[in-house]
Design a protein around this motif. Structure first.
Motif, mmCIF file in Angstrom:
data_model
loop_
_atom_site.group_PDB
_atom_site.id
_atom_site.type_symbol
_atom_site.label_atom_id
_atom_site.label_comp_id
_atom_site.label_asym_id
_atom_site.label_seq_id
_atom_site.Cartn_x
_atom_site.Cartn_y
_atom_site.Cartn_z
ATOM 1 N N ALA A 154 28.937 44.580 54.703
ATOM 2 C CA ALA A 154 29.111 44.341 56.077
ATOM 3 C C ALA A 154 29.666 42.871 55.704
ATOM 4 O O ALA A 154 31.720 42.210 56.272
ATOM 5 C CB ALA A 154 28.898 44.415 56.821
ATOM 6 N N ARG A 155 29.299 42.046 55.342
ATOM 7 C CA ARG A 155 29.381 40.873 55.211
ATOM 8 C C ARG A 155 30.751 40.530 54.350
ATOM 9 O O ARG A 155 31.916 39.639 54.730
ATOM 10 C CB ARG A 155 28.145 39.618 54.320
ATOM 11 C CG ARG A 155 27.244 39.730 55.195
ATOM 12 C CD ARG A 155 26.243 38.414 54.671
ATOM 13 N NE ARG A 155 25.568 38.409 53.840
ATOM 14 C CZ ARG A 155 24.329 39.012 52.766
ATOM 15 N NH1 ARG A 155 23.998 39.901 53.788
ATOM 16 N NH2 ARG A 155 24.504 39.367 51.473
ATOM 17 N N ARG B 60 38.319 47.278 59.488
ATOM 18 C CA ARG B 60 38.140 46.114 59.842
ATOM 19 C C ARG B 60 39.383 45.583 59.833
ATOM 20 O O ARG B 60 40.008 44.771 60.980
ATOM 21 C CB ARG B 60 37.402 44.923 58.798
ATOM 22 C CG ARG B 60 35.415 44.830 58.627
ATOM 23 C CD ARG B 60 35.121 43.995 57.990
ATOM 24 N NE ARG B 60 33.750 43.876 57.935
ATOM 25 C CZ ARG B 60 32.775 43.530 58.754
ATOM 26 N NH1 ARG B 60 33.819 42.844 60.221
ATOM 27 N NH2 ARG B 60 31.556 43.796 59.116
ATOM 28 N N THR C 269 32.999 42.532 52.974
ATOM 29 C CA THR C 269 34.860 43.203 53.860
ATOM 30 C C THR C 269 35.212 42.636 54.928
ATOM 31 O O THR C 269 36.637 42.052 55.263
ATOM 32 C CB THR C 269 34.374 44.508 54.132
ATOM 33 O OG1 THR C 269 33.135 44.204 55.020
ATOM 34 C CG2 THR C 269 34.526 45.141 53.333
ATOM 35 N N GLU C 270 34.429 41.648 55.686
ATOM 36 C CA GLU C 270 34.350 40.111 56.238
ATOM 37 C C GLU C 270 35.327 39.983 55.921
ATOM 38 O O GLU C 270 36.322 38.463 56.595
ATOM 39 C CB GLU C 270 33.055 40.325 57.789
ATOM 40 C CG GLU C 270 33.717 39.230 58.961
ATOM 41 C CD GLU C 270 32.272 38.715 59.471
ATOM 42 O OE1 GLU C 270 32.805 37.918 60.383
ATOM 43 O OE2 GLU C 270 31.056 38.980 59.071
ATOM 44 N N GLN C 271 34.813 38.940 54.756
ATOM 45 C CA GLN C 271 35.834 37.758 54.776
ATOM 46 C C GLN C 271 36.695 38.255 53.602
ATOM 47 O O GLN C 271 37.641 37.588 53.781
ATOM 48 C CB GLN C 271 34.534 37.232 53.062
ATOM 49 C CG GLN C 271 33.020 36.374 53.844
ATOM 50 C CD GLN C 271 33.938 35.531 54.738
ATOM 51 O OE1 GLN C 271 34.506 34.295 54.265
ATOM 52 N NE2 GLN C 271 33.094 35.046 55.940
ATOM 53 N N GLY D 13 39.331 38.521 56.125
ATOM 54 C CA GLY D 13 40.022 37.037 56.939
ATOM 55 C C GLY D 13 40.775 36.233 55.827
ATOM 56 O O GLY D 13 41.795 35.637 56.368
ATOM 57 N N GLU E 225 35.543 50.073 54.833
ATOM 58 C CA GLU E 225 35.193 49.436 56.075
ATOM 59 C C GLU E 225 35.762 48.538 55.380
ATOM 60 O O GLU E 225 36.666 47.908 56.702
ATOM 61 C CB GLU E 225 33.444 49.170 54.955
ATOM 62 C CG GLU E 225 33.266 47.957 56.129
ATOM 63 C CD GLU E 225 32.793 47.975 57.358
ATOM 64 O OE1 GLU E 225 31.766 47.328 58.039
ATOM 65 O OE2 GLU E 225 32.680 49.385 57.236
#
Length: 295
Positions: A257-258, A88, A260-262, A265, A84
């Motif tokens: 999801a939260r 991203r 891997t988004e961070q 980033g 994941e």
């Protein structure tokens, strides 16, 4: 092994070829790892100067890693997170990204380091999940950077356990990068670890927004996958499979999801201030320092 339909009734016949072997030979064949990607497969596209990030899903194949009370394997959980995260990063198009394994296969520790070094990677992120059955109340994420001296006894024990992954999987344990042999290598290693620590702090700042951190979230230890002298490297323990709360989160797609988004980033921010874009700055400086001086 081969299969073919039987003419008279259409049934499929499966033929398996057997060969005599001894116990040691069978054991070696059973755990033989799939070959890791070749350097050519990891080479950058000509003209593509975006940083290269290697995402390493811990364990795999015959090495399950930690096992939760419900039977969940660490190798499967961290592979899902790694895949994941890679997706991203690819969608963001700010960095190039590769996985050290693209399925449930065993990759020796030294090969994981070799993949990153031969690809001239700019960052190596190894993803794991810990377990302490004697302390189910312990939870939270921890980020490790490489060091000959561990931050504490717990970190030393974890590194020792992870460093025995090859042995546990029945594979020969090959050494990674050798000892520092000259001043230039020592300076390169020191600079690389500085980059690693800087990224670790930035990653903690991002992850702290969406997940629980351990009581000492940044630690150091002698993990073999963090021994590259010229690729900034961190090992992320996402949580504890021995903690019911952590395990529930690790198995949650929404939580993944939260997180891997961070993580994505933090990786993009780490490279955002690098001007001009180009290869690993540590490698570039090392090449410049060893180039012959014009008379």
């Amino acid at each position: 092994m081969a299969s073919a339909p039987r003419p008279r009734d259409g049934a499929t016949l499966l033929t398996i070829d057997l060969a005599r072997t001894d116990r040691d030979g069978f054991r070696r064949a059973a755990v033989a790892p799939e070959p890791p990607p070749t350097p050519a497969a990891l080479a950058p596209t000509p003209g593509d100067t975006r940083p290269l990030v290697i995402v390493d899903a811990g364990h795999g194949g015959t090495d399950p890693g930690a096992i939760a009370a419900n039977g969940a394997f660490e190798k499967d959980i961290v592979f899902g997170v790694a895949r994941e995260l890679a997706r991203r990063l690819e969608d963001g198009r700010r960095v190039r990204v590769r996985l050290t394994r693209d399925g449930d296969v065993f990759v020796p520790l030294a090969d994981r380091v070799r993949i990153a070094r031969e690809a001239k990677a700019d960052l190596f992120v190894s993803i794991h999940a810990d377990s302490i059955s004697a302390a189910p109340q312990v939870r939270g994420a921890t980020i490790y950077t490489g060091s000959e001296k561990a931050t504490d006894a717990e970190s030393a024990r974890l590194a020792d356990r992870e460093n025995k992954a090859d042995q546990a999987a029945g594979a020969d344990s090959a050494e990674g990068p050798g000892d520092v042999t000259d001043i230039l290598q020592e300076l390169t290693l020191r600079e690389t670890r500085g980059f690693s620590a800087r990224f670790a702090q930035g990653l903690l700042g991002q992850l702290g927004r969406v997940m629980e951190l351990s009581t000492k979230p940044h630690r150091e230890a002698g993990f073999r996958v963090l021994r590259s002298p010229d690729v900034p490297s961190v090992l992320v323990e996402l949580g504890y499979l021995s903690s019911k709360r952590d395990l529930d989160l690790l198995l949650s797609e929404e939580w993944r999801a939260r997180v891997t988004e961070q993580m994505a980033g933090a990786i993009e921010t780490f490279f955002a201030g690098r001007t001009p874009p180009g290869p690993n700055p540590t490698l570039a400086r090392r090449a410049a320092s060893t180039a012959p001086v014009s008379p």
